[in-house]
Write an enzyme that holds these catalytic residues in place. Sequence first.
Site: not given
Ligand SMILES: O=CC(=O)O
Length: 313
Positions: A153-155, A175, A232, A256, A261, A279-281
């Site tokens: 996707g985008r990321i 998919r 996740r 991350d 968590e 978790h600092v993405g």
């Molecule tokens: O984990 C971070 C988000 O979903 O923006």
Amino acid sequence: MESVGVLMPVPMSPYLEQELERRFNLLKLWTAPEKAEFLKAHSGAIRAVIGNAGNGADVGLIEALPELEIIASFSVGIDKVDLDKCREKGIRVTNTPDVLTDDVADLAIGLALAVLRRLCEADGYVRSGEWKNGDYNLTTKFTGKTVGIIGLGRIGQAVAKRAEAFSCPIAYYSRTEKPDLQYKYYPSVVELASNCDILVVVCPLTQETRHIINREVIDALGPMGILINIGRGPHVDESELVSALLEGRLGGAGLDVYENEPDVPEQLFQLENVVLLPHVGSDTVETDTAMADLVIGNLEAHFLNKPLLTPVV
Ligand SMILES: O=CC(=O)O
């Protein structure tokens, strides 16, 4: 809009809090000594809930708020929001796509470099004074390694673009095949893992993608392979990951996100081939502001009866 009750269940961005407070009646659940009492007392006023990556809105919260109209998540992932319940009750849901894409993709590359070039370990080597006793070990090259991406996707596409700049061949699993992209598509995660050096998990968390990284995939990636998880925690069967790393069946991991968590398996703390982030993405000053502005933009649009900026439901 000062009278519109907006519930924030947990502290998030101070900037978001401040801007919400200027516009709405912001109700901070975490400040209440008795949360159930607080919700009951304010349930008639609360028309919006602010979610994030860790706290969304489950059936219990949604049912407890009869006037709820919108859940605006301060995150792109909305796996913590019960979307079916929202659809059933006509509650709108928004997230914060696009504005965080660059930061999350940057971090995926940062993690790959940190694991392969042992950046954290090497930093510790200088700080502890060990360098005075001899040079640091050789590490592993990143440029040219095959990068496999789960979720284009985008990321995922932003990760691919960055990795291409490091001359990395790109392969992916999603998919459906994306014929307009030039990258190699594998119809199964195991096939992708068998054919890449670095496997990046970046798809949304759904029932289908929970534990998409299982023992079979880890073994396919193998003792030279690196797993990067910026999606996740529950995408990965964490106990399988820990065993594979302890037994040397996987080359390394850059994480991350985690299954529970902020609990992180302590067996990982001793491993030099693992880099662990909290978790600092998307946690940069610039993106925090952009995400907060988008949350506020969505709320304002909703309460002014205008089209939502980034609707999910
Ligand atoms: O984990 C971070 C988000 O979903 O923006």
